[in-house]
Design an enzyme around this catalytic site. Structure first.
Site, PDB file in Angstrom:
ATOM      1  CG  HIS A 155      -2.409  -0.604   1.368  1.00 28.75           C
ATOM      2  ND1 HIS A 155      -2.002  -2.132   1.039  1.00 28.75           N
ATOM      3  CD2 HIS A 155      -3.176  -0.531   0.948  1.00 28.75           C
ATOM      4  CE1 HIS A 155      -3.175  -2.362   1.124  1.00 28.75           C
ATOM      5  NE2 HIS A 155      -4.313  -1.915   0.693  1.00 28.75           N
ATOM      6  CE  LYS A 159      -4.134  -0.185   5.039  1.00 31.46           C
ATOM      7  NZ  LYS A 159      -5.058   0.442   5.074  1.00 31.46           N
TER       8      LYS A 159
END
Ligand SMILES: NC(=O)C1=CN([C@@H]2O[C@H](COP(=O)(O)OP(=O)(O)OC[C@H]3O[C@@H](n4cnc5c(N)ncnc54)[C@H](O)[C@@H]3O)[C@@H](O)[C@H]2O)C=CC1
Ligand SMILES: O=C(O)C1=N[C@H](C(=O)O)C[C@H](O)C1
Length: 266
Positions: A155, A159
């Protein structure tokens, strides 16, 4: 069907922006307000990037639900707020559709009890992308035959939670068909703490965070003389919006909490 009156929480975020766009572009949906961490009392149209989109901004979700008639809350905020926002919604008869990640299994059970007591629909979907749902379903199928499995999720570096909600959900689905087992060498050691990743019933989960990434996951199975890799990539956040729309439509027809879009997409 009456138009669905929707509040989006987290409108300035990566996902919130796309959700505001999806709601305002959907004929049957009305954006009645947004819940944000700042800009209380402003109109969304006064904020950069939302020109022409009329919706009052609230920083207090309780006040928002007290003052307005709302059918559905779409929550795309941060792990610390998802549960509180759902409780605020239930208290006022609002049905939550939640993409925010970071819920524990205990949180979900508690929230399901409230939903059922109040006969309200609620959906928590760790991933709204159809490809990601298929990746999880295919992984569950594969795990019946190949029980040694590791998950690598990748990701963007903004995040907050690790592992991702999708990785946790994937591991939970696999654990429905795979007995807990330890993997790797029985005498293996970690020379650097964390080198073997997180441990979910013996499955290892590895979280990569880098600028340039969006949301990606590989589920790698190993068998004698072979490996199988099931991979999904969200290359932008529009990938999630058909799932958010489907969840809004579905949450109006149920009176319990559903965890995972795989229960809706048969
Ligand atoms: N289920 C799915 O398919 C997906 C879920 N997500 C999850 O959605 C959440 C949001 O992701 P992003 O949009 O990438 O994050 P982001 O950080 O870009 O946006 C979050 C937004 O929420 C706002 N916010 C924080 N606390 C708030 C509060 N108490 N009230 C109102 N607004 C608040 C922030 O100001 C920010 O604008 C994360 O938990 C992420 O894991 C992200 C992508 C897909
Ligand atoms: O934070 C994200 O970006 C994403 N979060 C969800 C998760 O934690 O699985 C869904 C998707 O992977 C994007």
């Amino acid at each position: 069907m009456n138009r669905v009156k929707i509040v989006v929480a987290g409108p300035r975020g990566n996902m919130g922006k796309e959700a505001v766009k999806m709601v305002t572009e959907t004929n049957e949906f009305d954006l009645v307000a947004v819940v944000d961490s700042k800009n209380d009392g402003m109109n969304l149209s006064e904020i950069d990037g939302f020109h022409g989109i009329e919706a009052r901004v609230y920083t207090d979700i309780h006040k928002c639900f007290e003052e307005l008639e709302v059918d559905v809350l779409i929550d795309l905020t941060a792990p610390a707020f998802g549960k509180k926002h759902m409780e605020a919604a239930f208290a006022k008869g609002v049905r939550p559709v939640v993409g925010t990640t970071g819920f524990t299994e205990e949180d979900i059970e508690e929230l399901r009890t409230i939903a059922e007591e109040k006969s309200l629909g609620a959906i928590i979907a760790p991933n709204f992308a159809i490809g990601a749902i298929l990746m999880m379903k295919f992984s569950q199928m594969a795990a019946k035959y190949l029980a040694d499995v590791e998950i690598i999720e990748r990701h963007h570096d903004r995040k907050l939670d690790a592992p991702s909600g999708t990785a946790v959900k994937t591991a939970q689905l696999i654990s429905e068909v795979r007995a807990a087992k330890s993997q790797g060498h029985p005498n293996e050691t970690e020379e650097l703490k964390g080198a073997r990743g997180a441990d979910f019933e013996g499955m290892r989960i590895h979280s990569v965070r880098l600028p340039g990434l969006v949301a990606h996951q590989e589920v790698i199975f190993g068998g004698v003389g072979q490996t199988l890799t099931i991979r999904h990539d969200s290359i932008n956040r529009t990938s999630f919006m058909p799932g958010v729309k489907l969840a809004v439509e579905s949450v109006l027809r149920i009176d319990t909490l559903i965890y995972g879009l795989e229960h809706i997409i048969e």
